[in-house]
Design an enzyme around this catalytic site. Sequence first.
Site, PDB file in Angstrom:
ATOM      1  N   SER A 122      41.783  31.792  30.950  1.00  0.00           N
ATOM      2  CA  SER A 122      42.060  33.038  31.675  1.00  0.00           C
ATOM      3  C   SER A 122      41.828  33.150  33.043  1.00  0.00           C
ATOM      4  O   SER A 122      41.145  32.357  33.715  1.00  0.00           O
ATOM      5  CB  SER A 122      40.884  34.092  31.052  1.00  0.00           C
ATOM      6  OG  SER A 122      41.208  35.291  31.420  1.00  0.00           O
ATOM      7  N   LYS A 172      39.669  33.140  23.303  1.00  0.00           N
ATOM      8  CA  LYS A 172      40.511  33.579  24.038  1.00  0.00           C
ATOM      9  C   LYS A 172      41.599  34.874  23.558  1.00  0.00           C
ATOM     10  O   LYS A 172      41.648  35.788  24.322  1.00  0.00           O
ATOM     11  CB  LYS A 172      41.393  32.440  24.681  1.00  0.00           C
ATOM     12  CG  LYS A 172      42.557  33.024  25.481  1.00  0.00           C
ATOM     13  CD  LYS A 172      42.086  33.615  26.944  1.00  0.00           C
ATOM     14  CE  LYS A 172      43.149  33.853  27.997  1.00  0.00           C
ATOM     15  NZ  LYS A 172      44.264  34.463  27.737  1.00  0.00           N
ATOM     16  N   HIS A 175      39.251  37.886  23.668  1.00  0.00           N
ATOM     17  CA  HIS A 175      39.425  38.263  25.078  1.00  0.00           C
ATOM     18  C   HIS A 175      40.473  39.085  25.570  1.00  0.00           C
ATOM     19  O   HIS A 175      40.446  40.069  26.268  1.00  0.00           O
ATOM     20  CB  HIS A 175      39.256  37.020  25.980  1.00  0.00           C
ATOM     21  CG  HIS A 175      39.673  37.163  27.370  1.00  0.00           C
ATOM     22  ND1 HIS A 175      41.042  37.250  27.729  1.00  0.00           N
ATOM     23  CD2 HIS A 175      38.987  37.212  28.569  1.00  0.00           C
ATOM     24  CE1 HIS A 175      41.106  37.317  29.090  1.00  0.00           C
ATOM     25  NE2 HIS A 175      39.698  37.465  29.594  1.00  0.00           N
ATOM     26  N   ASN A 176      41.697  38.666  25.031  1.00  0.00           N
ATOM     27  CA  ASN A 176      42.944  39.269  25.251  1.00  0.00           C
ATOM     28  C   ASN A 176      43.073  40.708  24.528  1.00  0.00           C
ATOM     29  O   ASN A 176      43.660  41.615  25.035  1.00  0.00           O
ATOM     30  CB  ASN A 176      44.102  38.499  25.109  1.00  0.00           C
ATOM     31  CG  ASN A 176      44.557  37.266  26.227  1.00  0.00           C
ATOM     32  OD1 ASN A 176      43.192  37.003  26.878  1.00  0.00           O
ATOM     33  ND2 ASN A 176      45.814  37.104  26.414  1.00  0.00           N
ATOM     34  N   GLU A 179      40.767  42.941  26.367  1.00  0.00           N
ATOM     35  CA  GLU A 179      41.822  43.046  27.767  1.00  0.00           C
ATOM     36  C   GLU A 179      42.715  44.436  27.508  1.00  0.00           C
ATOM     37  O   GLU A 179      42.691  45.205  28.426  1.00  0.00           O
ATOM     38  CB  GLU A 179      42.406  42.071  28.397  1.00  0.00           C
ATOM     39  CG  GLU A 179      43.305  42.071  29.409  1.00  0.00           C
ATOM     40  CD  GLU A 179      44.119  40.712  29.444  1.00  0.00           C
ATOM     41  OE1 GLU A 179      45.373  40.840  29.324  1.00  0.00           O
ATOM     42  OE2 GLU A 179      43.579  39.799  29.890  1.00  0.00           O
TER      43      GLU A 179
END
Length: 302
Positions: A122, A172, A175-176, A179
Amino acid sequence: MAKTIGYIGLGKMGKGMVENLLGKGWGVVAFNRTPAATEEVAEKGAIPAYTLAEVVEKLASPRLVWLMVPHQAVDDVLAELVPLLSEGDTVIDGGNSFYKNSMRHADELTKKGIHFLDAGTSGGPGGAREGACTMVGGGKEIFDRYEELFRDISVKDGYAYFGKAGAGHFVKMVHNGIEYGMMQAIGEGFEVMKKSPFNLDLERVANLYNHQSVIESRLVGWAESAFKEYGEGLDVISGKVSHSGEGLWTVETAKEFGVPVPIIEGSLKFREESQSNPSYTGQVVSALRNQFGGHSVKKEHE
């Protein structure tokens, strides 16, 4: 550990990370399917390779190879690369691959005596160049062997090992998904302020929010940068917001686990519906994608 690595994929993230590695004293054998990108990093000190076979030939055993290619291309790259490798070599997938695919790749490569790590990365192009946030899965002994690599590509304290193969890309992926929801909230909030009767200076609002408010964040900082660059009307920015897959994977995985994720799911639905219903919220979200990821978001036909 010899600080030498093969690097496959020289897009916005790849180029920046290669430059970062070169600056940290790594020898980098670099390959991209378009030779111009290979030549560009060669001018900065990388060793150019124009085929995958040449990458392998220019690395001493045990080889370390980093993939930074779109998730759709990983299977094809591995199909060509793996037969060229030897037992004891290591492949790291640093792109945005679906975690179940990374689990499969680890299983397939392990059967051939080749190690595999998945590294969710990231920070966008700027993070790749200056120091990323890196989330790693795979065999612990292989992570330990190459921990210096993760330390070198990341900001201080910006990498962590999370467990068996797939764990890095899983963290990840989520995480996205988070986001997506955070960007959506920022976009909606700034549209409410834009339509208020107070004639607010949105650039100034974003700047103030980023001075010890509860929502202080890099995303709010990028909103300020976008208003500064494009004006608070964001007139040249598209209100149609693209999505690259990770939000959808997060929603599908949450459903598989029986976990409701209405915020992330709503932000994904917004992006899908924005293709036929662009809005100022979409312009803010698009502008944020441009600021941190370098995504092309100029208006074409809306």
